[in-house]
Design a protein around this motif. Sequence first.
Motif, short mmCIF file in Angstrom:
data_model
loop_
_atom_site.label_atom_id
_atom_site.label_comp_id
_atom_site.label_asym_id
_atom_site.label_seq_id
_atom_site.Cartn_x
_atom_site.Cartn_y
_atom_site.Cartn_z
N SER A 290 0.60 -1.16 0.83
CA SER A 290 -0.09 -0.20 0.04
C SER A 290 1.02 1.24 0.18
O SER A 290 1.71 0.74 0.44
CB SER A 290 -0.88 0.62 1.33
OG SER A 290 0.08 0.30 2.68
N HIS A 291 0.49 2.62 -0.48
CA HIS A 291 0.89 3.52 -0.44
C HIS A 291 1.54 3.99 0.98
O HIS A 291 2.61 4.36 0.69
CB HIS A 291 -0.43 4.80 -1.04
CG HIS A 291 0.65 5.70 -0.71
ND1 HIS A 291 1.73 6.82 -1.47
CD2 HIS A 291 0.68 6.81 0.35
CE1 HIS A 291 1.64 7.98 -1.45
NE2 HIS A 291 1.58 8.23 -0.19
N LYS A 292 0.50 3.82 2.12
CA LYS A 292 1.18 3.49 3.69
C LYS A 292 2.46 2.58 3.78
O LYS A 292 3.48 3.32 4.03
CB LYS A 292 0.14 3.83 4.30
CG LYS A 292 -0.57 2.99 4.60
CD LYS A 292 -1.02 2.90 5.56
CE LYS A 292 -2.47 1.35 5.83
NZ LYS A 292 -3.21 1.25 4.87
N GLU A 293 2.72 1.89 3.11
CA GLU A 293 4.29 1.33 3.83
C GLU A 293 4.76 1.29 2.75
O GLU A 293 5.99 1.47 3.37
CB GLU A 293 2.93 -0.34 3.50
CG GLU A 293 2.22 -0.25 4.48
CD GLU A 293 1.57 -1.97 4.13
OE1 GLU A 293 2.37 -3.18 3.22
OE2 GLU A 293 1.33 -3.01 4.64
N PHE A 309 2.40 9.56 9.76
CA PHE A 309 1.82 8.14 9.81
C PHE A 309 -0.04 8.60 8.99
O PHE A 309 -0.40 9.65 8.68
CB PHE A 309 1.38 8.20 10.78
CG PHE A 309 0.58 8.24 12.18
CD1 PHE A 309 -0.60 8.95 11.84
CD2 PHE A 309 1.05 9.08 13.65
CE1 PHE A 309 -1.00 9.76 13.23
CE2 PHE A 309 0.86 10.26 14.28
CZ PHE A 309 -0.51 10.31 13.61
N TYR A 310 0.21 7.33 8.45
CA TYR A 310 -1.84 7.73 7.90
C TYR A 310 -2.79 7.03 8.79
O TYR A 310 -3.87 7.72 8.90
CB TYR A 310 -1.61 6.80 6.64
CG TYR A 310 -0.65 7.77 5.20
CD1 TYR A 310 -1.38 8.77 4.24
CD2 TYR A 310 0.21 7.09 5.59
CE1 TYR A 310 -0.27 8.83 3.65
CE2 TYR A 310 1.36 7.37 5.05
CZ TYR A 310 0.98 8.96 3.78
OH TYR A 310 1.58 9.45 2.58
N VAL A 311 -2.08 6.26 9.93
CA VAL A 311 -3.58 4.95 10.66
C VAL A 311 -2.36 5.74 11.84
O VAL A 311 -1.22 5.22 12.33
CB VAL A 311 -3.56 4.42 10.16
CG1 VAL A 311 -4.75 3.42 11.46
CG2 VAL A 311 -4.37 3.90 8.88
N VAL A 312 -3.67 6.36 12.95
CA VAL A 312 -2.80 6.33 14.68
C VAL A 312 -1.66 5.10 14.49
O VAL A 312 -2.86 4.53 15.19
CB VAL A 312 -3.73 7.17 15.33
CG1 VAL A 312 -3.14 7.21 16.66
CG2 VAL A 312 -4.51 8.30 14.60
N PHE A 335 -8.13 7.74 5.68
CA PHE A 335 -8.57 7.80 4.26
C PHE A 335 -8.96 6.46 3.69
O PHE A 335 -9.82 5.85 2.75
CB PHE A 335 -7.52 8.75 3.23
CG PHE A 335 -7.42 9.98 3.57
CD1 PHE A 335 -8.41 10.80 5.19
CD2 PHE A 335 -7.72 10.78 2.80
CE1 PHE A 335 -9.14 12.00 5.02
CE2 PHE A 335 -8.44 11.92 2.32
CZ PHE A 335 -8.62 12.56 4.43
N GLY A 336 -7.34 5.75 4.01
CA GLY A 336 -8.40 4.55 3.15
C GLY A 336 -7.06 3.95 2.08
O GLY A 336 -6.39 5.32 1.90
N GLN A 345 -2.81 11.42 5.04
CA GLN A 345 -1.33 11.92 6.13
C GLN A 345 -1.21 12.70 7.36
O GLN A 345 -2.13 14.24 6.92
CB GLN A 345 -0.10 12.03 5.66
CG GLN A 345 1.16 12.10 5.90
CD GLN A 345 2.45 11.93 5.26
OE1 GLN A 345 2.55 11.67 4.17
NE2 GLN A 345 3.66 12.66 6.33
N PHE A 346 -1.32 12.25 8.01
CA PHE A 346 -0.87 13.24 9.86
C PHE A 346 0.65 13.65 10.04
O PHE A 346 1.61 12.48 9.10
CB PHE A 346 -0.74 12.41 10.91
CG PHE A 346 -2.83 12.61 11.28
CD1 PHE A 346 -4.05 13.15 11.87
CD2 PHE A 346 -2.84 11.36 10.35
CE1 PHE A 346 -4.90 12.67 12.22
CE2 PHE A 346 -4.47 11.04 10.42
CZ PHE A 346 -5.35 11.26 11.21
N SER A 347 0.96 14.58 10.61
CA SER A 347 2.48 15.12 10.58
C SER A 347 2.52 15.80 11.43
O SER A 347 1.34 16.74 12.19
CB SER A 347 2.67 15.50 9.54
OG SER A 347 4.95 15.28 9.81
#
Length: 581
Positions: A290-293, A309-312, A335-336, A345-347
């Motif tokens: 996945s994109h987040k990985e 991160f994308y998921v807390v 978002f998925g 994204q969070f930052s």
Amino acid sequence: MSNKLLDYRVPSVAPPRSSARTIIYSFLILCATLAPAFWAGVLRFDAPYRTSFVAAPSCKVPLPNLLAYSPPTGDEAVTQEASLLLDAYLTERSAHDDIDSMTVAIVTPRGTVFERAYGSLRANESEPDKYGPVDSDSVYRVASITKMFTVLETLILRERGVLNWDDPVTKFLPNFTYSGASWSEHLGGQADSTQPQGPITMRQLASHMSGLGRDYPVQNVPNWPAEIPGSYGFRERPREEVLKAISDLPLVVPQYEYPVYSNAGMDILGIANVEANKLSSDTPDDEPQSHKELIQRDILHPLGLNSSFYVVPSPDIAAHIAVPRKDSEWADIVFGDTDDPAGGQFSSLRDLTTLMKTFLSPTAAGGLISRYVVREWLRPLHPWRDGMNEVGAPWEIRKLSNEMRMYAKGGNLPGYHSQFTLIPEQAFGVILLLAGEYTDTVSLTDVAVARFAPAFAALQTEAAAHAYAGMWRGDSAVVIVAVRDGMLYVDLLVVRGVDVLEAAGAGPGRPVALWSTGRKDEFRLGVGRAELNDVPIAGCEPYWISMDVYGYQSRGAPLDLVYFEDDQLMYPAAGVQLKRL
């Protein structure tokens, strides 16, 4: 938006010298002008001192970016004054009800020269004692700043040989298709007879030049204009649903016509990155799925961005998330895989500062891409006709006083608003993360730039004067270098009685700007073409087309090359080395 805040002027700064020494240098200049015999044949009476200065050059050449190599510390008088002014403004502005919290930093390659946090971490709490303060580690949704990470990943993969900038998307997503029809053909039922004209590429997706619309599937408004679209909502969308919607509808404009901001295009880019990485591997099942990985492996983990991160990832991190008073539910939305690349994204201020430092560093120290790639990346790809705004990949670019460029990526989601802005010519940037209803982070960034850009310009001028300005003398040679109007000039270059600037084609009595090559202490003489140099509409053209003096060299060196080494000015084409007096 008014540019008055950004229209600044910085006075010329003389090289650091005592008054007594200044008098001596003035006397020496007079001798160099009127008494050539004093220099034992260095000067001739027919090699005049250049006094015909151009007050407003039609081609403004930036000073060498010395602040990238020796960044300010924040202790300088000008940066302290800028900090006081900015803090006073932000303190007052953040006290308004439309801002719940805000973190702000002015960043250099060394670190921050200004770092502040305002407001409450959890503005949605009903009891004030539960609000808590924000700080540099507070986590915000950065919305479309996510796109910058997505494009950075594309560049990282390109440098590894995984993909090419101009690869068609279908190389990695074979089921990606789009309609080549116009909207009139589509609405008239003729779309099936029209074939797509050329591929949609990775570069087009990264720069919003693919022609794809903002979001897919589109939201239907059946009774427009009697019915007005509702509030912004969100739901996770499967990849297949997005691809099907894209294939069913015409592009907004053909590729490369002009940019159309596209969340969907950035999502496709992120998905294509994942598939390209798997395709290049002998064990694709072991690669990020996945994109987040993929972002975690190639960007977040290598840089130690533990608050991005994308998921807390844990309750400890969740406790640092800034939550707005209104739209607080957006602090929890995931978002998925399909939508993460555009805005999931969070930052934190600290993490984004770490990343920005690598972009500003002249060596890209600690970064993920080389300085070569950073130079390539920080370039406009489409100019708008307002003379001020341009588009990059995925930069939103604006010119300051029609000279310097700001490369920015902004982000907006309900309750969260952000800006990540680079000013490469002065080696600093601005990061602003905000929770609340106030959306105009561009104007807040402009205020920060208006306070700090003049300070950095003054320091840059002072550094250039200290490093280069003054009279330089060698065996049968004399050079006078000055900083004037934000540019570095050679006012006089005479070797063995020959006026080198005139001989090279600059024209009689004309100072010549030193063009930094981007390598520290290395320059080319901006000779230009004498018949065009003073033609306003010619602008920079006479100078860049004549750079390298049409390929002529002497003693193995270009005729226009000047560099500084070991406290000496080197003009190798004439075989001379000069010391500053």
